[in-house]
Scaffold this motif. Structure first.
Motif, PDB file in Angstrom:
ATOM      1  N   ASP A 112       8.019  36.595  29.070  1.00 42.60           N
ATOM      2  CA  ASP A 112       9.111  37.505  28.742  1.00 42.60           C
ATOM      3  C   ASP A 112      10.173  37.569  29.845  1.00 42.60           C
ATOM      4  OD1 ASP A 112       7.785  38.123  26.387  1.00 42.60           O
ATOM      5  OD2 ASP A 112       6.689  39.797  27.307  1.00 42.60           O
ATOM      6  N   ILE A 113      10.189  36.581  30.694  1.00 42.79           N
ATOM      7  CA  ILE A 113      11.131  36.583  31.803  1.00 42.79           C
ATOM      8  C   ILE A 113      12.559  36.447  31.278  1.00 42.79           C
ATOM      9  CG2 ILE A 113      11.156  34.093  32.246  1.00 42.79           C
ATOM     10  CD1 ILE A 113      10.899  34.799  35.226  1.00 42.79           C
ATOM     11  N   ARG A 114      13.503  37.100  31.965  1.00 38.46           N
ATOM     12  CA  ARG A 114      14.889  37.131  31.491  1.00 38.46           C
ATOM     13  C   ARG A 114      15.866  36.419  32.427  1.00 38.46           C
ATOM     14  NH1 ARG A 114      15.714  43.332  29.188  1.00 38.46           N
ATOM     15  NH2 ARG A 114      13.979  43.288  27.673  1.00 38.46           N
ATOM     16  N   HIS A 115      15.573  36.397  33.712  1.00 32.68           N
ATOM     17  CA  HIS A 115      16.490  35.804  34.680  1.00 32.68           C
ATOM     18  C   HIS A 115      15.716  34.813  35.551  1.00 32.68           C
ATOM     19  CE1 HIS A 115      19.130  39.170  33.576  1.00 32.68           C
ATOM     20  NE2 HIS A 115      18.079  39.950  33.774  1.00 32.68           N
ATOM     21  N   LEU A 132      15.227  34.704  27.623  1.00 26.07           N
ATOM     22  CA  LEU A 132      15.982  34.280  28.790  1.00 26.07           C
ATOM     23  C   LEU A 132      17.472  34.581  28.604  1.00 26.07           C
ATOM     24  CD1 LEU A 132      15.696  32.821  31.538  1.00 26.07           C
ATOM     25  CD2 LEU A 132      16.227  30.689  30.351  1.00 26.07           C
ATOM     26  N   GLN A 133      18.066  35.278  29.585  1.00 27.04           N
ATOM     27  CA  GLN A 133      19.474  35.654  29.520  1.00 27.04           C
ATOM     28  C   GLN A 133      20.307  35.023  30.627  1.00 27.04           C
ATOM     29  OE1 GLN A 133      19.674  39.922  29.551  1.00 27.04           O
ATOM     30  NE2 GLN A 133      18.507  40.160  27.651  1.00 27.04           N
ATOM     31  N   THR A 134      19.702  34.776  31.772  1.00 25.67           N
ATOM     32  CA  THR A 134      20.434  34.262  32.924  1.00 25.67           C
ATOM     33  C   THR A 134      19.729  33.031  33.458  1.00 25.67           C
ATOM     34  OG1 THR A 134      21.180  36.475  33.520  1.00 25.67           O
ATOM     35  CG2 THR A 134      21.316  34.788  35.228  1.00 25.67           C
ATOM     36  N   LEU A 135      20.502  31.966  33.668  1.00 26.75           N
ATOM     37  CA  LEU A 135      19.980  30.732  34.254  1.00 26.75           C
ATOM     38  C   LEU A 135      20.892  30.333  35.404  1.00 26.75           C
ATOM     39  CD1 LEU A 135      17.937  28.430  34.208  1.00 26.75           C
ATOM     40  CD2 LEU A 135      19.395  27.240  32.569  1.00 26.75           C
ATOM     41  N   SER A 146      19.860  26.927  19.717  1.00 23.03           N
ATOM     42  CA  SER A 146      19.426  28.199  19.147  1.00 23.03           C
ATOM     43  C   SER A 146      18.884  29.145  20.220  1.00 23.03           C
ATOM     44  CB  SER A 146      18.363  27.959  18.077  1.00 23.03           C
ATOM     45  OG  SER A 146      17.252  27.270  18.630  1.00 23.03           O
ATOM     46  N   PHE A 147      18.292  28.578  21.255  1.00 25.11           N
ATOM     47  CA  PHE A 147      17.801  29.397  22.362  1.00 25.11           C
ATOM     48  C   PHE A 147      18.892  29.600  23.424  1.00 25.11           C
ATOM     49  CE2 PHE A 147      14.254  27.024  20.544  1.00 25.11           C
ATOM     50  CZ  PHE A 147      13.391  28.045  20.203  1.00 25.11           C
ATOM     51  N   SER A 148      19.739  28.613  23.576  1.00 27.45           N
ATOM     52  CA  SER A 148      20.813  28.728  24.562  1.00 27.45           C
ATOM     53  C   SER A 148      21.822  29.791  24.176  1.00 27.45           C
ATOM     54  CB  SER A 148      21.535  27.385  24.711  1.00 27.45           C
ATOM     55  OG  SER A 148      20.636  26.366  25.103  1.00 27.45           O
ATOM     56  N   ALA A 149      21.882  30.108  22.906  1.00 29.13           N
ATOM     57  CA  ALA A 149      22.828  31.128  22.454  1.00 29.13           C
ATOM     58  C   ALA A 149      22.488  32.500  23.006  1.00 29.13           C
ATOM     59  CB  ALA A 149      22.857  31.164  20.926  1.00 29.13           C
ATOM     60  N   ASN A 150      21.260  32.691  23.484  1.00 32.16           N
ATOM     61  CA  ASN A 150      20.879  33.984  24.054  1.00 32.16           C
ATOM     62  C   ASN A 150      21.379  34.163  25.484  1.00 32.16           C
ATOM     63  OD1 ASN A 150      19.461  34.585  21.678  1.00 32.16           O
ATOM     64  ND2 ASN A 150      17.598  33.591  22.445  1.00 32.16           N
ATOM     65  N   LEU A 151      21.817  33.082  26.109  1.00 25.02           N
ATOM     66  CA  LEU A 151      22.236  33.156  27.504  1.00 25.02           C
ATOM     67  C   LEU A 151      23.538  33.951  27.624  1.00 25.02           C
ATOM     68  CD1 LEU A 151      21.560  29.523  28.788  1.00 25.02           C
ATOM     69  CD2 LEU A 151      20.195  31.567  29.220  1.00 25.02           C
ATOM     70  N   SER A 152      23.559  34.877  28.573  1.00 26.20           N
ATOM     71  CA  SER A 152      24.773  35.628  28.879  1.00 26.20           C
ATOM     72  C   SER A 152      25.396  35.202  30.198  1.00 26.20           C
ATOM     73  CB  SER A 152      24.471  37.129  28.920  1.00 26.20           C
ATOM     74  OG  SER A 152      23.517  37.408  29.926  1.00 26.20           O
ATOM     75  N   SER A 153      24.623  34.537  31.049  1.00 28.17           N
ATOM     76  CA  SER A 153      25.133  34.082  32.339  1.00 28.17           C
ATOM     77  C   SER A 153      24.566  32.696  32.640  1.00 28.17           C
ATOM     78  CB  SER A 153      24.747  35.060  33.457  1.00 28.17           C
ATOM     79  OG  SER A 153      25.202  34.589  34.713  1.00 28.17           O
ATOM     80  N   LEU A 154      25.459  31.772  32.998  1.00 33.66           N
ATOM     81  CA  LEU A 154      25.060  30.396  33.304  1.00 33.66           C
ATOM     82  C   LEU A 154      25.808  29.948  34.557  1.00 33.66           C
ATOM     83  CD1 LEU A 154      23.492  27.863  32.433  1.00 33.66           C
ATOM     84  CD2 LEU A 154      25.466  27.207  31.041  1.00 33.66           C
ATOM     85  N   ASN A 155      25.047  29.673  35.607  1.00 32.48           N
ATOM     86  CA  ASN A 155      25.621  29.250  36.877  1.00 32.48           C
ATOM     87  C   ASN A 155      25.329  27.774  37.080  1.00 32.48           C
ATOM     88  OD1 ASN A 155      26.481  28.882  39.520  1.00 32.48           O
ATOM     89  ND2 ASN A 155      25.753  30.871  40.199  1.00 32.48           N
ATOM     90  N   LEU A 156      26.376  26.945  36.969  1.00 29.60           N
ATOM     91  CA  LEU A 156      26.240  25.496  37.103  1.00 29.60           C
ATOM     92  C   LEU A 156      27.045  24.978  38.297  1.00 29.60           C
ATOM     93  CD1 LEU A 156      26.558  24.488  33.344  1.00 29.60           C
ATOM     94  CD2 LEU A 156      24.477  24.812  34.671  1.00 29.60           C
ATOM     95  N   LEU A 176      30.305  32.363  33.339  1.00 30.08           N
ATOM     96  CA  LEU A 176      30.170  30.907  33.384  1.00 30.08           C
ATOM     97  C   LEU A 176      30.716  30.408  34.717  1.00 30.08           C
ATOM     98  CD1 LEU A 176      29.549  28.137  32.160  1.00 30.08           C
ATOM     99  CD2 LEU A 176      31.815  28.171  31.095  1.00 30.08           C
ATOM    100  N   TYR A 177      29.851  29.709  35.453  1.00 33.42           N
ATOM    101  CA  TYR A 177      30.220  29.090  36.722  1.00 33.42           C
ATOM    102  C   TYR A 177      29.909  27.604  36.599  1.00 33.42           C
ATOM    103  CZ  TYR A 177      29.286  33.971  38.093  1.00 33.42           C
ATOM    104  OH  TYR A 177      29.238  35.332  38.155  1.00 33.42           O
ATOM    105  N   ALA A 178      30.887  26.761  36.917  1.00 32.11           N
ATOM    106  CA  ALA A 178      30.673  25.327  36.746  1.00 32.11           C
ATOM    107  C   ALA A 178      31.541  24.540  37.714  1.00 32.11           C
ATOM    108  CB  ALA A 178      30.964  24.892  35.311  1.00 32.11           C
ATOM    109  N   VAL A 179      30.974  23.428  38.195  1.00 34.21           N
ATOM    110  CA  VAL A 179      31.728  22.448  38.965  1.00 34.21           C
ATOM    111  C   VAL A 179      32.263  21.416  37.996  1.00 34.21           C
ATOM    112  CG1 VAL A 179      31.630  20.755  40.817  1.00 34.21           C
ATOM    113  CG2 VAL A 179      30.267  22.824  40.965  1.00 34.21           C
ATOM    114  N   CYS A 180      33.575  21.239  37.968  1.00 32.50           N
ATOM    115  CA  CYS A 180      34.208  20.397  36.960  1.00 32.50           C
ATOM    116  C   CYS A 180      34.951  19.230  37.603  1.00 32.50           C
ATOM    117  CB  CYS A 180      35.179  21.214  36.103  1.00 32.50           C
ATOM    118  SG  CYS A 180      34.420  22.619  35.264  1.00 32.50           S
TER     119      CYS A 180
END
Length: 875
Positions: free
Chosen positions: A127-130, A160-163, A184-194, A220-224
């Motif tokens: 049940d981990i979220r972050h 999972l909400q934060t990765l 379908s599972f990635s749609a639950n993410l609210s924060s993504l740090n890339l 959303l954090y990403a190196v582009c």
């Protein structure tokens, strides 16, 4: 009698809430030592825990923190050793113990060396979220996992909400494919740090795929990849608009170019990029129109974005919640003088402008006027701004600005930056500056230190006619045997390099214990000696300067005596009537005061003046002017004739010339008070390799009573630097900050010879000695140190001199070395009596994939930590 209410009488629910509001770790530890009840409350209310220690000592795992929801397992020693490894026979037992000790974990940070470590997380905490993954090594190619290591985590952890992958080395295409496959599972993410450490940034297609898979993202954090030379892969208007339309709920959007990632300073003389990014005004406006909830925006590209002012005005109108903005290589952000462009974002609280070609002082004025809520301001690589513009900003934003960073600005060295921040010296809490010294200030300070001051100490009632006061070049201290000083006279330094006088002798005979300042002072010159006489009953005014000058040697330390009853206006008239006389004399003023003027004791704080208050009722205040001394006399003797009488109990009129000195004193006190950075707690410095740290105080950072933390980043190629003349860079000069307890010395960007160097060149061990010498003079409790590196050999390790110098800092409690080291080097740290926590971390890229036999290994770390834990600690 009514009993007093004690703290223990407060209901336990309220006490638990109070305990929960305390976040500082050491404070909570002290609270737990008060009594058993407080200990139980502290354990029950602790929500965050970072586990240290060796993973093999499982009996040390605490089981009393059942309410912990945030758990950090990334710093378990030996660092880099996987905590949960499915291939290990002890993994099941380790996982069972961790699950029983921390059953309520919802936020975890863990070192994951391979995919098997990640697979254990869903089994222990489904049940981990972050989740935050840490790895600095290159991942191994696993043909059995075409979608990478993240797919099991996304599929099995359904809540999972934060990765966070900001410290997880991985391939960009693997991340995009895993998120898209498990959409379908990635749609639950609210924060993504890339903001990953991969070699390439996310391309336009990959960024678009991520936005399609994670449509509910709020952060959303990403190196582009913004480089327009990659025509089909670079991120431009189309990709930005697509991301905004797919993720309309985004509050925080950070898109950073790979070339700008790492936040290195750069060269202020380097020209701006000649390439233009594929980002236009229309594309930015379309993106802002789709993000009404945007609060924090970072667009740090390495190519030019021209005429961005109108788009930023649209940002302020469309995104009313915008609070933080960072722009890199955006030009035309504000032209001024009226607020326009970025100045129309009136709700901004944090602003960072990097590498703006046309931002000038007028634009800064407009920004300070329009963005009146700014609490943080960072200016980097803006070559047209000057001291005037920064000072206007600091004055205009005095009530709100507490965090300032000025770096890589061509017209702003250290002294100019600190002068520009004078209006907020008493308010700024965090500060970053570049160590670019003003040579003129250093030379002036050196000259001031080299000047030797000659002080004559007057005589008291017990002085005899044979007493002499001798000053010589060999001994600058006054020698007096039979009398106590009741008078101090300040005269120009006769030991100056331009004056060849070997000694000065003062013969004194005084009948009373006070001095008549209405008596006149005149000089006689005979041969190689010059005598100063004080004759009772006479005074020499400025109008009688001819009678003085005939007794005085030209261009020597001449003096004039002032009648204390002379009006200040008359003195000013005499001085202004013949300025050549004043400039050639280097005059000295004598002002008498009475014992009733005890309030003049405040003058004792002045460094250039001396005030002596005695019980005999006579005090003397002397001020020495700047004189030009060019004589070549071998000896000069100043004597007081024997038959000169003094009168006790002189009074000073209100219009005495001493009022000028009081005004001068107030000005110096105001200057001293303003030069104190009363609220500064964190200081960040950038230094080029080979530069000294000692001039920092002379530039204007001498008094920082609240400064607790200093971060020093050194950059450059030491292979191009000559051998320094000094033995140390001046780290000991930081001892002037009384509250300093934390230091980060980052030499990771210093490149040099690791093992050997050509003739005449220094290897990295000698450079480490140069930078760390003087560390033992600092009272530090925590130190983070990044050793220099040899990129050709991919080695960043601790040398023998560095280990020895680190062990001399006896006040350390925490020591983090971000590199490798030999085991016998680490054993030197056992000399530090109160050292509690030591970590050897290879948290740099590219790190070693496998430790060699000569560097710290798992068994070596265990032996060192056993020796460290076996010691007794005073607290």
């Amino acid at each position: 009698m009514r009993s007093r209410t004690q703290f223990s009488d407060i209901p336990e629910v309220i006490i638990s809430i109070i305990f929960g509001l305390v976040k500082e770790i050491r404070t909570r530890n002290r609270m737990a030592l008060v009594c058993k009840k407080w200990r139980e409350l502290e354990r029950a209310t602790r929500l965050e825990l970072c586990v240290r220690g060796n993973i093999s000592n499982l009996y040390y795992v605490p089981s009393c923190f059942q309410g912990v929801t945030t758990l950090d397992l990334s710093q378990v020693s030996p660092w880099g050793y996987p905590v949960l490894d499915a291939s290990s026979s002890h993994t099941q037992m380790i996982g069972y113990i961790l699950k029983q000790a921390f059953p309520s974990v919802q936020n975890i940070t863990i070192y994951a060396r391979n995919a098997r470590n990640i697979d254990m997380l869903p089994r222990l905490w489904p049940d981990i979220r972050h989740v935050k993954l840490v790895r600095w090594h290159q991942p191994a190619n696993d043909p059995e996992a075409p979608y990478g290591e993240l797919l099991p985590l996304l599929v099995e952890c359904k809540q999972l909400q934060t990765l966070d992958l900001s410290q997880f080395y991985c391939w960009t295409e693997v991340v995009a494919s895993a998120l898209l496959y498990a959409s379908s599972f990635s749609a639950n993410l609210s924060s993504l740090n890339l903001l990953t450490l991969s070699t390439d940034g996310f391309k336009a297609a990959e960024l678009t795929a991520i936005s399609e898979a994670c449509r509910n993202l709020q952060e959303l954090y990403a190196v582009c990849l913004f480089d327009s030379r990659y025509i089909l892969e670079c991120v431009g208007d189309e990709a930005l608009v697509t991301v905004a339309k797919n993720c309309t709920r985004i509050r925080v959007l950070h898109l950073v170019d790979k070339a700008a990632f790492g936040d290195l300073r750069g060269d202020p003389e380097e020209e701006f990029s000649s390439e233009d990014a594929k980002i236009s005004r229309q594309g930015l406006e379309e993106m802002f129109r789709s993000l009404p909830s945007l609060e924090d925006l970072v667009l740090d590209v390495s190519q030019n974005v021209w005429d961005s002012g109108p788009a930023l005005e649209f940002l302020g109108l469309q995104c009313k919640k915008i609070r933080a903005l960072k722009l890199g290589h955006f030009h035309g952000v504000c032209k001024g003088p009226r607020p326009d462009g970025i100045a129309m974002c009136s709700n901004l609280e944090r602003l960072c402008i990097k590498n703006c070609a046309d931002l000038c002082d007028v634009g800064l004025e407009a920004i300070a006027t329009g963005c009146f809520r700014l609490g943080k301001l960072k200016l980097q690589g803006c070559k047209q701004i000057t001291e005037y513009g920064v000072k206007f900003c600091s004055s205009k934003l005095r009530k709100t600005l507490v965090d300032v960073s000025v770096s890589c600005c061509k017209h702003l060295d250290t002294a100019a930056t600190l002068r520009a921040l004078e209006p907020i010296r008493d308010r700024v809490r965090k500060l970053h500056i570049d160590c670019i010294w003003d040579k003129s200030i250093i030379e002036q300070a050196s000259n001031d230190k080299s000047l030797e001051r000659l002080e004559f100490v007057g005589v008291g009632s017990s002085c005899s006619s044979s007493n002499q006061l001798l000053y010589s070049r060999e001994n600058q201290s006054p020698k007096c045997t039979s009398w106590e000083p009741s008078l101090e006279l300040g005269l120009p330094d006769l030991n100056h390099a331009d004056l060849d006088a070997d000694s000065v002798i003062l013969d004194t005979t005084m009948e009373n214990d006070s001095l008549d300042l209405n008596a006149s002072l005149y000089c006689e010159h005979s041969g190689s000696h010059s005598c100063i006489y004080l004759e009772h009953g006479k005074h020499i005014s400025m109008g009688q300067k001819e009678n003085v000058s005939r007794y005085v040697v030209s261009n020597v330390a001449d003096s004039r005596a002032m009648d204390v009853d002379m009006k200040a206006s008359e003195v000013e008239h005499d001085v202004s009537s013949d300025p050549d006389f004043v400039s050639s004399m280097g005059f000295m003023d004598f002002l008498g005061v009475n014992k009733k003027h005890q309030d003049l004791q405040m003058l004792e704080d002045v460094s250039d003046e001396r005030l002596e208050l005695t019980e005999g009722g006579c005090q003397m205040w002397s001020t020495t002017g700047v004189s030009s001394i060019r004589t070549s006399l071998e000896n000069m003797e100043f004597e007081w004739p024997n038959k000169r009488k003094c009168i006790n109990g002189l009074t000073v009129t209100e219009h005495c010339a001493g009022m000028y000195e009081q005004k001068r004193l107030c000005h110096r006190r105001d200057q001293r008070r303003c030069s104190t950075w009363t609220s500064l707690k964190s200081l960040s410095l950038w230094m080029p390799v080979g530069e000294m740290l000692t001039p920092l105080a002379e530039m204007g950072l001498e008094q920082c009573p609240m400064l607790e933390e200093i971060k020093i980043q050194v950059e450059g190629d030491c292979r191009l630097c000559p051998k320094p003349r000094e033995q140390a860079c001046g780290l000991s000069s930081l001892a002037c900050y009384p509250s300093l307890s934390k230091l980060e010395l980052d030499c990771g960007e210093v490149i040099g010879f690791a093992l050997s160097a050509p003739a005449g060149q220094m290897d990295l061990s000698l450079w480490e000695r140069w930078y760390l010498n003087g560390l033992r003079g600092l009272h530090l409790s925590q130190l983070n140190y990044w050793p220099p590196q040899d990129k050709d050999m991919n080695r960043r390790g601790l040398s023998l001199p560095a280990a020895g110098l680190l062990s001399e800092c006896v006040t350390l409690r925490k020591l983090f070395v971000h590199g490798t080291a030999h085991e016998h080097f680490m054993m030197m740290f056992l000399r530090i009596p109160n050292l509690r926590d030591v970590q050897l971390r290879e948290d740099y890229y590219p790190a070693h994939d496998n430790d060699t036999c000569t560097e710290m290994r798992t068994e070596s770390c265990k032996r060192f930590e056993e020796n460290l834990a076996s010691r007794q600690f005073s607290d």
